[in-house]
Design a protein around this motif. Structure first.
Motif, short mmCIF file in Angstrom:
data_model
loop_
_atom_site.label_atom_id
_atom_site.label_comp_id
_atom_site.label_asym_id
_atom_site.label_seq_id
_atom_site.Cartn_x
_atom_site.Cartn_y
_atom_site.Cartn_z
N ILE A 162 35.83 7.50 23.90
CA ILE A 162 35.27 6.46 23.04
C ILE A 162 35.19 5.14 23.81
O ILE A 162 34.21 4.38 23.69
CB ILE A 162 36.12 6.29 21.77
N GLY A 163 36.21 4.87 24.63
CA GLY A 163 36.22 3.64 25.42
C GLY A 163 35.08 3.58 26.41
O GLY A 163 34.42 2.55 26.59
N ILE A 164 34.83 4.73 27.08
CA ILE A 164 33.71 4.80 28.04
C ILE A 164 32.39 4.63 27.31
O ILE A 164 31.47 3.95 27.80
CB ILE A 164 33.76 6.12 28.82
N LEU A 165 32.28 5.22 26.15
CA LEU A 165 31.07 5.08 25.34
C LEU A 165 30.87 3.62 24.95
O LEU A 165 29.74 3.10 25.01
CB LEU A 165 31.18 5.95 24.08
N SER A 166 31.96 2.94 24.59
CA SER A 166 31.85 1.51 24.21
C SER A 166 31.43 0.66 25.41
O SER A 166 30.74 -0.35 25.24
CB SER A 166 33.19 1.01 23.66
N LEU A 167 31.83 1.09 26.62
CA LEU A 167 31.41 0.37 27.82
C LEU A 167 29.89 0.47 27.99
O LEU A 167 29.22 -0.52 28.30
CB LEU A 167 32.12 0.93 29.04
N GLY A 168 29.36 1.66 27.78
CA GLY A 168 27.91 1.83 27.86
C GLY A 168 27.18 1.00 26.83
O GLY A 168 26.13 0.39 27.13
N VAL A 169 27.74 0.93 25.63
CA VAL A 169 27.13 0.12 24.57
C VAL A 169 27.17 -1.36 24.95
O VAL A 169 26.20 -2.10 24.71
CB VAL A 169 27.85 0.36 23.22
N ALA A 170 28.27 -1.79 25.55
CA ALA A 170 28.40 -3.20 25.96
C ALA A 170 27.33 -3.57 26.98
O ALA A 170 26.72 -4.64 26.90
CB ALA A 170 29.79 -3.46 26.53
N TYR A 171 27.10 -2.68 27.96
CA TYR A 171 26.05 -2.92 28.95
C TYR A 171 24.67 -2.88 28.31
O TYR A 171 23.76 -3.61 28.70
CB TYR A 171 26.13 -1.88 30.07
N LEU A 172 24.51 -2.02 27.31
CA LEU A 172 23.21 -1.87 26.65
C LEU A 172 22.84 -3.11 25.85
O LEU A 172 21.68 -3.55 25.85
CB LEU A 172 23.24 -0.65 25.73
N PHE A 173 23.84 -3.70 25.18
CA PHE A 173 23.56 -4.83 24.30
C PHE A 173 23.68 -6.20 24.99
O PHE A 173 23.36 -7.21 24.39
CB PHE A 173 24.51 -4.80 23.08
N SER A 174 24.15 -6.22 26.22
CA SER A 174 24.26 -7.49 26.95
C SER A 174 23.88 -7.27 28.40
O SER A 174 24.60 -6.60 29.15
CB SER A 174 25.69 -8.06 26.86
N ASP A 175 22.74 -7.84 28.80
CA ASP A 175 22.28 -7.65 30.18
C ASP A 175 23.11 -8.44 31.18
O ASP A 175 22.94 -8.30 32.39
CB ASP A 175 20.80 -8.03 30.31
N ARG A 176 24.03 -9.30 30.68
CA ARG A 176 24.87 -10.10 31.57
C ARG A 176 26.30 -9.58 31.65
O ARG A 176 27.15 -10.16 32.33
CB ARG A 176 24.88 -11.57 31.11
N TYR A 177 26.59 -8.50 30.96
CA TYR A 177 27.95 -7.97 30.93
C TYR A 177 28.28 -7.30 32.26
O TYR A 177 27.51 -6.49 32.77
CB TYR A 177 28.11 -6.97 29.79
N GLU A 178 29.46 -7.65 32.81
CA GLU A 178 29.96 -7.03 34.04
C GLU A 178 31.45 -6.80 33.90
O GLU A 178 32.18 -7.68 33.43
CB GLU A 178 29.72 -7.94 35.25
N MET A 179 31.90 -5.63 34.31
CA MET A 179 33.33 -5.33 34.23
C MET A 179 34.14 -6.32 35.06
O MET A 179 35.20 -6.79 34.63
CB MET A 179 33.61 -3.90 34.71
#
Length: 568
Positions: A162-179
């Motif tokens: 679920i955490g990895i899935l949420s990471l993909g969603v974070a990148y999908l909804f924010s083009d400026r998101y970086e780990m």
């Protein structure tokens, strides 16, 4: 007694401890959800993904105390993170925070330590008992059941998915998101790596910069005596200067001196001393800061042009470029290093004694850099007792209930800076020669100014109070008569939007008549070619960012706009 036994029994239950340790590990992530301006998917990811990883790690051993101690580095970072959040209100531990650990002298650290006591007490209460319980679990060899570990490991793997899935969603909804920038503690680990890298580069500075040259030459008449002084203040914010409209008379002497011009709309590109001062003294700025490892300072430029140079500082060595640049001078003195007592707090006027000695030597061409202690906290220790004008100026503990006292002490330090600069100008006036002085501060300071209750400086996201700085030029009558075009340009540019980090170096070179490939007259406020440019801020990854991109609060933009300062 029964309650005590129940609590004791609860803490002896290894399953309860397992969940307790897991909750403690994720506390910083939960707090950051409320302090950081991120899209909701990113906030969810920033809790779920680290939680799932901690969850899996906690199932590696049947002794949860042992695993908890293995994760101690993250507990340490968590404690550090929570203390900084209490101080600055937002942002993860920046690269500059780690660098500050090695560039802040011990006396400054001790001055600040007492004022972080509440936050330190909180993290001690949060982490120390848990570590004690973990130690007891290890010593008594308590074990979780195989069934419990097997069950929790399956749950942890599900949580990780679920955490990895949420990471993909974070990148999908924010083009400026970086780990590396947004995901705690991955971003802090990345910042540690950058801090180590920069520390190594700094240690090799003498090798990487040894062949640097400005190819500088003096364009002023060789037979005319000249003296130029660059003064760098400390933690002085423009909004507390009466020269800039402050209601209190903090500049009684400068306001009455002939030849002083104050530039109103000046912002610094950094709110940290170890970055701001090197930018002021060199040709680097937010756009090319990393080139600092290969360049020397303005002192070398003046030396190449035939000037005698001096650097006098009222601060201790801090193992940064300030030290390296200062030692380029023909003579240098960090006056606090003259005595072993780390609590020694000489006033800035002590620097004027050294200036007097240099002037008495009668060098035909003289360039002096003064690095003052200005208005650095603890404010009450920055001026003599007989210079206390605004009262009461004690106590000055970093508590909002003492705000009025803190402001009184701070304003007294500004008033003392006014006296210091006026004395310096009078000393130069007495020489009856071509002379000029340029002053600015490295950055400003927060003093519980609004509902955010921010205090001090160097926060990863700067406030208006930390970046709006004073910027003054004084020219002698003789100098203005010799170079009237420079005085004309000063009057034309004094209301323009200026970056002190960019313009200080080029303005000082032009004042001294130093020609060099590195001098850019469009950046000098004493030149009619001066051009306003988009002003930026140097973030902790050494990238130039607009103030919007840095994430400044809307209150700060409102204040900048109110004062007529264009930040675009």
């Amino acid at each position: 007694m029964k309650l005590f036994k129940n609590i004791k029994k609860w803490f002896e239950n290894q399953e309860y401890l397992f969940y307790l340790f897991l909750i403690i590990l994720i506390v910083p992530n939960a707090v950051l959800c409320f302090t950081e301006s991120l899209p909701l998917p990113a906030k969810i990811c920033n809790v779920l993904l680290p939680f799932s990883i901690y969850y899996i790690v906690m199932t590696w051993s049947r002794n949860c105390g042992k695993t908890f101690w293995i994760l101690f580095p993250f507990l340490f970072l968590g404690a550090f993170q929570l203390v900084l959040l209490s101080l600055f209100g937002q942002s993860v531990i920046a690269v500059d925070m780690f660098l500050n650990l090695v560039t802040t002298n011990s006396s400054e650290a001790l001055e600040l330590l007492d004022n972080m006591a509440p936050a330190i007490v909180f993290v001690v209460i949060l982490y120390i008992p848990a570590l004690v319980l973990a130690t007891i679990s290890i010593v008594r060899r308590r074990q979780l059941s195989e069934a419990f570990i097997h069950r929790e490991r399956k749950c942890a793997c599900g949580a990780l998915a679920i955490g990895i899935l949420s990471l993909g969603v974070a990148y999908l909804f924010s083009d400026r998101y970086e780990m590396k920038s947004e995901l705690y503690p991955a971003n802090v680990c990345y910042n540690i790596g950058l801090a180590v890298q920069r520390t190594v580069l700094t240690q090799n500075y003498h090798k990487t910069s040894k062949d640097f040259t400005f190819h500088a030459r003096d364009t002023h008449p060789a037979d005319k005596r000249e003296v130029y002084v660059a003064v760098i203040g400390e933690t002085s914010r423009a909004c507390n200067w009466s020269l800039y409209g402050y209601e209190r008379n903090t500049n009684p002497e400068l306001s009455s001196l002939w030849g002083v011009t104050a530039f109103s709309h000046v912002l610094t590109e950094s709110n940290t001393t170890h970055k701001s001062v090197p930018m002021l003294l060199s040709s680097v700025n937010a756009h090319n800061f990393d080139s600092i490892y290969y360049r020397k300072s303005i002192i070398t430029a003046f030396k190449e042009a035939g000037y005698r140079t001096a650097f006098f500082s009222n601060q201790r060595y801090n193992h940064s470029f300030i030290d390296f640049f200062g030692k380029e001078a023909d003579t240098f003195d960090f006056i606090k290093e003259d005595v072993a007592d780390t609590s020694y707090n000489p006033s800035d006027e002590e620097l004027l004694k050294l200036v007097e000695v240099e002037l008495a030597k009668g060098a035909p061409k003289l360039f002096i850099v003064l690095h003052t202690y200005g208005s650095h906290f603890n404010y009450r220790e920055r001026y003599p007792s007989d210079r206390a004008f605004f009262l009461p100026d004690t106590p000055v503990e970093a508590k909002i209930k003492y705000k009025d006292n803190l402001v009184n002490a701070y304003d007294n330090s500004i008033r003392y800076t006014d006296h210091f600069l006026a004395q310096l100008i009078r000393m130069l006036q007495e020489q009856n020669i071509d002379a000029a002085m340029l002053y600015t501060s490295d950055h400003g300071e927060d003093i519980f100014d609004d509902s955010r209750h921010l205090f001090l400086h160097a926060s990863p996201v700067p406030s208006y109070y930390q970046i709006h700085v004073p910027f003054l030029i004084w020219m002698s009558r003789s100098y203005q008569q010799t170079y009237p075009s420079l005085q004309k340009a000063v009057q034309e540019n004094k209301q323009k939007n200026i970056s002190s980090s960019v313009s200080f170096f080029h303005t000082m070179l032009e004042l001294g008549g130093i020609a060099s490939f590195y001098r850019n007259d469009s950046l000098s406020v004493t030149n009619t070619l001066f051009t306003e440019k988009m002003r930026t801020y140097l973030n902790d990854h050494n990238k130039a960012r607009t103030l919007d991109d840095v994430g400044m609060h809307k209150k700060d933009f409102k204040e900048l706009t109110k004062r007529g300062i264009c930040y675009k």
